[in-house]
Design a protein around this motif. Structure first.
Motif, PDB file in Angstrom:
ATOM      1  N   ASP A 303     -14.286   5.151   8.403  1.00 10.80           N
ATOM      2  CA  ASP A 303     -14.578   4.359   9.603  1.00 10.80           C
ATOM      3  C   ASP A 303     -16.081   4.308   9.877  1.00 10.80           C
ATOM      4  O   ASP A 303     -16.614   3.270  10.272  1.00 10.80           O
ATOM      5  N   TRP A 304     -16.769   5.433   9.655  1.00 13.18           N
ATOM      6  CA  TRP A 304     -18.211   5.466   9.903  1.00 13.18           C
ATOM      7  C   TRP A 304     -18.943   4.503   8.975  1.00 13.18           C
ATOM      8  O   TRP A 304     -19.833   3.765   9.401  1.00 13.18           O
ATOM      9  N   VAL A 305     -18.559   4.498   7.695  1.00  6.49           N
ATOM     10  CA  VAL A 305     -19.215   3.601   6.730  1.00  6.49           C
ATOM     11  C   VAL A 305     -18.946   2.142   7.082  1.00  6.49           C
ATOM     12  O   VAL A 305     -19.846   1.298   7.026  1.00  6.49           O
ATOM     13  N   GLN A 306     -17.730   1.831   7.465  1.00  2.34           N
ATOM     14  CA  GLN A 306     -17.415   0.442   7.802  1.00  2.34           C
ATOM     15  C   GLN A 306     -18.212  -0.029   9.019  1.00  2.34           C
ATOM     16  O   GLN A 306     -18.649  -1.177   9.077  1.00  2.34           O
ATOM     17  N   ASP A 307     -18.434   0.855   9.979  1.00  2.74           N
ATOM     18  CA  ASP A 307     -19.265   0.494  11.127  1.00  2.74           C
ATOM     19  C   ASP A 307     -20.734   0.367  10.735  1.00  2.74           C
ATOM     20  O   ASP A 307     -21.478  -0.417  11.328  1.00  2.74           O
ATOM     21  N   LYS A 308     -21.172   1.131   9.741  1.00  5.55           N
ATOM     22  CA  LYS A 308     -22.568   1.080   9.303  1.00  5.55           C
ATOM     23  C   LYS A 308     -22.915  -0.239   8.633  1.00  5.55           C
ATOM     24  O   LYS A 308     -24.088  -0.604   8.549  1.00  5.55           O
ATOM     25  N   ARG A 309     -21.919  -0.970   8.153  1.00  2.30           N
ATOM     26  CA  ARG A 309     -22.188  -2.241   7.473  1.00  2.30           C
ATOM     27  C   ARG A 309     -22.913  -3.216   8.387  1.00  2.30           C
ATOM     28  O   ARG A 309     -23.674  -4.072   7.928  1.00  2.30           O
ATOM     29  N   GLU A 310     -22.700  -3.094   9.691  1.00  2.00           N
ATOM     30  CA  GLU A 310     -23.359  -3.997  10.638  1.00  2.00           C
ATOM     31  C   GLU A 310     -24.841  -3.676  10.803  1.00  2.00           C
ATOM     32  O   GLU A 310     -25.614  -4.518  11.243  1.00  2.00           O
ATOM     33  N   GLU A 311     -25.268  -2.444  10.446  1.00  3.73           N
ATOM     34  CA  GLU A 311     -26.647  -2.030  10.649  1.00  3.73           C
ATOM     35  C   GLU A 311     -27.529  -2.281   9.434  1.00  3.73           C
ATOM     36  O   GLU A 311     -28.748  -2.362   9.551  1.00  3.73           O
ATOM     37  N   GLY A 312     -26.959  -2.381   8.256  1.00  2.00           N
ATOM     38  CA  GLY A 312     -27.753  -2.584   7.054  1.00  2.00           C
ATOM     39  C   GLY A 312     -27.011  -2.099   5.835  1.00  2.00           C
ATOM     40  O   GLY A 312     -25.934  -1.490   5.942  1.00  2.00           O
ATOM     41  N   PRO A 313     -27.574  -2.328   4.657  1.00  2.00           N
ATOM     42  CA  PRO A 313     -26.851  -1.989   3.425  1.00  2.00           C
ATOM     43  C   PRO A 313     -26.829  -0.500   3.104  1.00  2.00           C
ATOM     44  O   PRO A 313     -25.907  -0.026   2.455  1.00  2.00           O
ATOM     45  N   ARG A 314     -27.844   0.270   3.548  1.00  2.00           N
ATOM     46  CA  ARG A 314     -27.922   1.679   3.174  1.00  2.00           C
ATOM     47  C   ARG A 314     -27.273   2.577   4.222  1.00  2.00           C
ATOM     48  O   ARG A 314     -27.318   2.294   5.419  1.00  2.00           O
ATOM     49  N   LEU A 315     -26.725   3.701   3.736  1.00  2.00           N
ATOM     50  CA  LEU A 315     -26.065   4.634   4.653  1.00  2.00           C
ATOM     51  C   LEU A 315     -27.055   5.547   5.361  1.00  2.00           C
ATOM     52  O   LEU A 315     -26.865   5.888   6.527  1.00  2.00           O
ATOM     53  N   PHE A 316     -28.129   5.937   4.674  1.00  2.00           N
ATOM     54  CA  PHE A 316     -29.001   6.979   5.215  1.00  2.00           C
ATOM     55  C   PHE A 316     -30.456   6.515   5.269  1.00  2.00           C
ATOM     56  O   PHE A 316     -31.326   7.049   4.572  1.00  2.00           O
ATOM     57  N   ASP A 317     -30.718   5.532   6.109  1.00  2.00           N
ATOM     58  CA  ASP A 317     -32.079   5.035   6.273  1.00  2.00           C
ATOM     59  C   ASP A 317     -33.013   6.090   6.849  1.00  2.00           C
ATOM     60  O   ASP A 317     -34.236   5.994   6.692  1.00  2.00           O
ATOM     61  N   ASP A 318     -32.466   7.092   7.537  1.00  2.00           N
ATOM     62  CA  ASP A 318     -33.329   8.085   8.181  1.00  2.00           C
ATOM     63  C   ASP A 318     -34.098   8.943   7.186  1.00  2.00           C
ATOM     64  O   ASP A 318     -35.063   9.610   7.558  1.00  2.00           O
ATOM     65  N   CYS A 319     -33.700   8.909   5.903  1.00  2.00           N
ATOM     66  CA  CYS A 319     -34.418   9.703   4.896  1.00  2.00           C
ATOM     67  C   CYS A 319     -35.266   8.842   3.965  1.00  2.00           C
ATOM     68  O   CYS A 319     -35.861   9.361   3.027  1.00  2.00           O
TER      69      CYS A 319
END
Length: 465
Positions: A303-319
């Motif tokens: 569920d977290w990954v599917q919601d992240k699709r709206e923010e951008g292609p990468r999962l961990f932009d913070d790094c």
């Protein structure tokens, strides 16, 4: 007989090591380079006391390259805290007499020998596995002088002798001309060998303690991740730990994941480890699909990954950074190391990459055959039949069953208000030999109170509890 090459002459009377360092000190003071005086004084003390035995402060014409090499090896055994004014090494227990450097070395050696005997006894009683004992010894032994510091002391001695020759106070050759200095790569390799005992699997108690930390249960704020609070931020610090532990991903493999790398194949949710834009693999065997462990599914990773699709292609932009040479692994490692030290789960040999060891250990303990573990870990297969005649790999359902068979000594209860990890009562190995084979999946002696707490892992992306 004829005088030796380093013998004193009438024009250049013999001087001692301390005299050469005095010349260097005078020169630095005259040039206003007072910042180097403390380092020169330290090298002077160590050279006078440790260059030769039993004689201290030897004559320069008595020095040879062999003596200097022996001095280098001796310096590597000097306690890092030698001579400190806080009292740990400066005075003996019963008087105000300063300890000599050799006495400090002997005391440190005795402490290490006592620690080694204690750990060996614990191993003999089957309270501690050998890999865990080695990791604990590396963490608790007396820290010795850094290799780079040793090389600086050699450089100061060389500088002092060169100055004595220039001032015509010494006519012999400089013995350090024949002593090869260590380059940066050699220094880093030696330091790595001294501090790294090898990676050891995280014990169930340590896993629980980490999952009980503020990152997974609630922190104070985005910039105070090590303090407890009501905020759960699901970013790299939250998920990469779980992906390395439950999927065996390398740090780079986890940090470069994209939303599209979470795929469902024949009803099985998988992490698709592959090369692509901004993604590279360590080797050809790294290309693989890893079924998600049931713990990841129950914690809401899909569920977290599917919601992240709206923010951008990468999962961990913070790094990720903005420079061409993106040091995402370095950024995460620094954050992860600081956080573990902050909450008390840091231990030598148990870093982020050791979570892959934990993954492999859990699979082995669950009876998963070696070739399947290699497929999941992304290691090269040595089995010609498996490699050549099953090029497509194992069935995903078979890999899913193998991953889920690993419990890592933990149980996850999702019936409570929040999912809870607890240490299973049956997590101990049947005997010491099995524990050795599985790389030490037992606690180091008696677990601390911190390790015995139950951990609550809160689902959600960024929310108040």
């Amino acid at each position: 007989g004829a005088p030796s090459a380093g013998a004193a002459t009438d024009a250049a009377p013999a001087i001692r090591v301390a005299d050469a360092f005095d010349l260097l000190t005078e020169k630095l003071v005259a040039e206003g380079k007072t910042s180097m005086l403390r380092q020169v004084e330290g090298a002077r003390t160590l050279a006078c006391e440790l260059l030769t035995e039993p004689e201290e402060n030897p004559r320069l014409d008595a020095l040879t390259p062999e003596i200097v090499e022996l001095w280098r090896r001796t310096l590597l055994t000097v306690p890092r805290a030698h001579g400190k004014a806080h009292g740990n090494n400066r005075h003996t227990a019963n008087s105000r007499t300063p300890l000599t450097k050799r006495a400090e070395i002997e005391r440190a050696d005795a402490r290490d020998a006592e620690l080694r005997a204690e750990l060996d006894a614990a191993c003999a009683r089957r309270e501690l596995t050998r890999p865990s004992a080695e990791a604990r010894f590396a963490q608790e032994r007396v820290a010795r002088m850094a290799v780079v510091t040793v090389e600086k002391h050699l450089a100061r001695l060389e500088q002092a002798i060169d100055l004595a020759r220039k001032r015509r106070r010494f006519a012999g050759p400089n013995p350090l001309d024949e002593v090869e200095p260590l380059d940066r790569a050699q220094i880093e390799r030696l330091e790595q060998e001294r501090r790294h005992p090898g990676r050891v699997a995280w014990e169930p108690e340590r896993l629980v303690a980490h999952l009980d930390g503020p990152v997974h249960t609630g922190c104070a704020s985005e910039h105070r991740r090590g303090d407890r609070g009501d905020l759960v931020i699901r970013d790299s610090l939250y998920w990469v730990f779980l992906l390395a532990w439950l999927a065996g991903l390398r740090l780079r493999e986890a940090l470069q994941l994209r939303c599209a790398d979470l795929v469902r194949v024949h009803g099985v949710w998988c992490v698709d480890v592959r090369a692509g834009p901004g993604q590279r693999l360590e080797n050809a065997q790294s290309r693989r699909r890893i079924p998600l462990h049931r713990f990841l599914l129950e914690l809401g990773f899909v569920d977290w990954v599917q919601d992240k699709r709206e923010e951008g292609p990468r999962l961990f932009d913070d790094c990720h950074g903005f420079d061409a040479d993106d040091d995402m692994v370095g950024r995460f490692t620094r954050k992860f190391t600081y956080y573990r030290k902050r909450i008390g789960t840091y231990a030598v040999g148990r870093d982020a990459h050791a979570l892959r060891t934990t993954f492999n250990t859990g699979l082995a303990r669950a009876g998963v055959e070696l070739v399947v573990r290699k497929r999941l870990m992304g290691h090269k297969l040595a089995d010609l039949t498996e490699d050549d005649y099953l090029p497509g790999g194992r069935e995903l359902r078979e890999l899913e069953a193998a991953v889920d068979a690993a419990t890592f000594g933990l149980a996850l209860d999702v019936g409570a208000d929040v999912p809870r990890f607890t240490v299973r009562d049956d997590h101990a190995f049947a005997d010491a030999s099995q524990a050795e084979t599985c790389a030490g999946n037992l606690a180091d002696g008696v677990p601390s109170a911190t390790f015995c707490r139950r951990a609550a892992v809160v689902p959600g992306r960024l929310h108040k509890r």
